[in-house]
Design a protein around this motif. Structure first.
Motif, PDB file in Angstrom:
ATOM      1  N   SER A   1      22.509  38.720  51.829  1.00  0.00           N
ATOM      2  CA  SER A   1      22.701  37.888  50.632  1.00  0.00           C
ATOM      3  C   SER A   1      22.665  38.754  49.379  1.00  0.00           C
ATOM      4  N   TRP A   2      23.568  38.465  48.448  1.00  0.00           N
ATOM      5  CA  TRP A   2      23.677  39.225  47.204  1.00  0.00           C
ATOM      6  C   TRP A   2      23.096  38.420  46.041  1.00  0.00           C
ATOM      7  N   LYS A   3      22.483  39.153  45.101  1.00  0.00           N
ATOM      8  CA  LYS A   3      22.015  38.560  43.846  1.00  0.00           C
ATOM      9  C   LYS A   3      22.417  39.477  42.703  1.00  0.00           C
ATOM     10  N   LEU A   4      22.825  38.853  41.609  1.00  0.00           N
ATOM     11  CA  LEU A   4      23.125  39.565  40.374  1.00  0.00           C
ATOM     12  C   LEU A   4      22.143  39.049  39.337  1.00  0.00           C
ATOM     13  N   ASN A   5      21.259  39.927  38.853  1.00  0.00           N
ATOM     14  CA  ASN A   5      20.190  39.532  37.924  1.00  0.00           C
ATOM     15  C   ASN A   5      19.463  38.287  38.423  1.00  0.00           C
ATOM     16  N   ASP A   6      19.059  38.327  39.680  1.00  0.00           N
ATOM     17  CA  ASP A   6      18.283  37.272  40.352  1.00  0.00           C
ATOM     18  C   ASP A   6      19.050  35.977  40.615  1.00  0.00           C
ATOM     19  N   ALA A   7      20.329  35.910  40.260  1.00  0.00           N
ATOM     20  CA  ALA A   7      21.145  34.728  40.553  1.00  0.00           C
ATOM     21  C   ALA A   7      21.934  34.980  41.841  1.00  0.00           C
ATOM     22  N   SER A   8      21.829  34.079  42.784  1.00  0.00           N
ATOM     23  CA  SER A   8      22.496  34.209  44.074  1.00  0.00           C
ATOM     24  C   SER A   8      24.014  34.188  43.911  1.00  0.00           C
ATOM     25  N   VAL A   9      24.690  35.050  44.705  1.00  0.00           N
ATOM     26  CA  VAL A   9      26.157  35.078  44.754  1.00  0.00           C
ATOM     27  C   VAL A   9      26.528  34.867  46.232  1.00  0.00           C
ATOM     28  N   PRO A  10      26.495  33.615  46.704  1.00  0.00           N
ATOM     29  CA  PRO A  10      26.574  33.321  48.137  1.00  0.00           C
ATOM     30  C   PRO A  10      27.886  33.682  48.817  1.00  0.00           C
ATOM     31  N   GLU A  11      28.990  33.684  48.106  1.00  0.00           N
ATOM     32  CA  GLU A  11      30.289  33.931  48.744  1.00  0.00           C
ATOM     33  C   GLU A  11      30.516  35.397  49.145  1.00  0.00           C
ATOM     34  N   LEU A  12      29.526  36.266  48.947  1.00  0.00           N
ATOM     35  CA  LEU A  12      29.690  37.690  49.252  1.00  0.00           C
ATOM     36  C   LEU A  12      28.912  38.130  50.491  1.00  0.00           C
ATOM     37  N   GLY A  13      28.384  37.203  51.264  1.00  0.00           N
ATOM     38  CA  GLY A  13      27.552  37.543  52.414  1.00  0.00           C
ATOM     39  C   GLY A  13      28.208  38.452  53.432  1.00  0.00           C
ATOM     40  N   HIS A  14      29.529  38.474  53.503  1.00  0.00           N
ATOM     41  CA  HIS A  14      30.238  39.338  54.452  1.00  0.00           C
ATOM     42  C   HIS A  14      30.456  40.756  53.910  1.00  0.00           C
ATOM     43  N   CYS A  15      30.137  40.998  52.648  1.00  0.00           N
ATOM     44  CA  CYS A  15      30.340  42.317  52.028  1.00  0.00           C
ATOM     45  C   CYS A  15      29.114  43.211  52.262  1.00  0.00           C
TER      46      CYS A  15
ATOM     47  N   ASP B   1      39.396  47.452  57.111  1.00  0.00           N
ATOM     48  CA  ASP B   1      39.148  46.696  55.896  1.00  0.00           C
ATOM     49  C   ASP B   1      37.715  46.968  55.471  1.00  0.00           C
ATOM     50  N   ALA B   2      37.460  46.938  54.176  1.00  0.00           N
ATOM     51  CA  ALA B   2      36.119  47.181  53.641  1.00  0.00           C
ATOM     52  C   ALA B   2      35.905  46.311  52.407  1.00  0.00           C
ATOM     53  N   PRO B   3      35.790  44.986  52.596  1.00  0.00           N
ATOM     54  CA  PRO B   3      35.563  44.129  51.430  1.00  0.00           C
ATOM     55  C   PRO B   3      34.246  44.505  50.755  1.00  0.00           C
ATOM     56  N   ALA B   4      34.267  44.531  49.429  1.00  0.00           N
ATOM     57  CA  ALA B   4      33.091  44.960  48.664  1.00  0.00           C
ATOM     58  C   ALA B   4      32.714  43.917  47.625  1.00  0.00           C
ATOM     59  N   ALA B   5      31.433  43.914  47.274  1.00  0.00           N
ATOM     60  CA  ALA B   5      30.957  43.136  46.132  1.00  0.00           C
ATOM     61  C   ALA B   5      31.315  43.969  44.905  1.00  0.00           C
ATOM     62  N   TRP B   6      32.261  43.481  44.109  1.00  0.00           N
ATOM     63  CA  TRP B   6      32.824  44.242  42.993  1.00  0.00           C
ATOM     64  C   TRP B   6      32.249  43.750  41.671  1.00  0.00           C
ATOM     65  N   LEU B   7      31.731  44.685  40.894  1.00  0.00           N
ATOM     66  CA  LEU B   7      31.170  44.362  39.591  1.00  0.00           C
ATOM     67  C   LEU B   7      32.257  44.421  38.529  1.00  0.00           C
ATOM     68  N   ASP B   8      32.477  43.301  37.871  1.00  0.00           N
ATOM     69  CA  ASP B   8      33.424  43.203  36.759  1.00  0.00           C
ATOM     70  C   ASP B   8      32.613  43.249  35.469  1.00  0.00           C
ATOM     71  N   LEU B   9      32.668  44.371  34.771  1.00  0.00           N
ATOM     72  CA  LEU B   9      31.900  44.526  33.534  1.00  0.00           C
ATOM     73  C   LEU B   9      32.317  43.537  32.453  1.00  0.00           C
ATOM     74  N   ASP B  10      33.606  43.270  32.363  1.00  0.00           N
ATOM     75  CA  ASP B  10      34.096  42.394  31.295  1.00  0.00           C
ATOM     76  C   ASP B  10      33.504  40.991  31.389  1.00  0.00           C
ATOM     77  N   SER B  11      33.387  40.468  32.599  1.00  0.00           N
ATOM     78  CA  SER B  11      32.840  39.120  32.759  1.00  0.00           C
ATOM     79  C   SER B  11      31.366  39.134  33.143  1.00  0.00           C
ATOM     80  N   GLY B  12      30.841  40.313  33.495  1.00  0.00           N
ATOM     81  CA  GLY B  12      29.450  40.390  33.935  1.00  0.00           C
ATOM     82  C   GLY B  12      29.227  39.666  35.247  1.00  0.00           C
ATOM     83  N   SER B  13      30.242  39.669  36.114  1.00  0.00           N
ATOM     84  CA  SER B  13      30.149  38.929  37.371  1.00  0.00           C
ATOM     85  C   SER B  13      30.345  39.835  38.578  1.00  0.00           C
ATOM     86  N   LEU B  14      29.984  39.310  39.732  1.00  0.00           N
ATOM     87  CA  LEU B  14      30.132  39.977  41.015  1.00  0.00           C
ATOM     88  C   LEU B  14      31.053  39.104  41.861  1.00  0.00           C
ATOM     89  N   SER B  15      32.117  39.689  42.401  1.00  0.00           N
ATOM     90  CA  SER B  15      33.050  38.935  43.239  1.00  0.00           C
ATOM     91  C   SER B  15      33.601  39.860  44.316  1.00  0.00           C
TER      92      SER B  15
END
Length: 186
Positions: free
Chosen positions: A84-98, A126-140
């Motif tokens: 499970s991934w978290k960005l600043n303690d907020a869960s990012v559930p759709e990235l569990g396979h990364c 294939d190597a799907p990754a949790a990608w940090l987008d600085l502009d939006s401050g999000s992980l996808s």
């Protein structure tokens, strides 16, 4: 802590540099680096980053601190033992396979996927990754594909960015030449 390798890149297309080192700390791997560059939108950035991986090159956590233009950046990214991934303690559930963290502003984090996959010439993955987008401050999710074509060449694709190119890597696994984006200086 044992230092394994250093890397210095020059950004292509826009001004900037990135420097990092790879360390071994017991069973874990760690990348420490700093990037200073002009963002595509013209803002100047200065960022310090650190990513820790377990012995199998699975991301455990990462941090990014600094600034982008007038905006302060202070990000903490954690991948727990269950994936499970978290960005600043907020869960990012759709990235569990990364498994990998990709910090979009540096070529340093490609090393983790290359080391983890350990492809033989002719193999691909294939190597799907949790990608940090600085502009939006999000992980996808960032869908990526690596195909090893030789001792130091990998055909790399990232459809999200309509990017496909032959990456040249060092014996340590750092990208030496990232066409149109980065070039190693040392």
């Amino acid at each position: 802590m044992q230092t394994i390798a250093f890397m210095l890149w020059r950004r292509l297309g826009t001004p900037g540099h990135d420097v990092c080192r790879l360390d071994r700390n017991g069973e874990n791997w760690q990348i420490d680096g700093a990037a200073a560059f002009r963002n595509e939108d013209g803002r100047i950035a200065q960022l310090h980053y650190r990513v820790r991986c377990d012995r199998a090159w699975h991301t455990q956590w990462g941090t990014v601190r600094g600034w982008l233009g007038s905006e302060a950046i202070d990000l903490s990214i954690v991948r727990d033992a269950h994936g499970s991934w978290k960005l600043n303690d907020a869960s990012v559930p759709e990235l569990g396979h990364c498994v990998d963290l990709d910090l979009g502003f540096t070529p340093a984090t490609n090393l983790m996927a290359l080391r983890r996959l350990h492809l033989a010439p002719g193999e691909a993955s294939d190597a799907p990754a949790a990608w940090l987008d600085l502009d939006s401050g999000s992980l996808s999710e960032l869908k990526q594909h690596y195909e090893r074509r030789g001792e130091t060449e990998y055909w790399y694709t990232a459809p999200r960015f309509d990017y496909a190119a032959m990456l040249e890597v060092t014996s340590d696994g750092f990208v030496r030449h990232y066409p149109t984006l980065w070039e190693a200086e040392a």
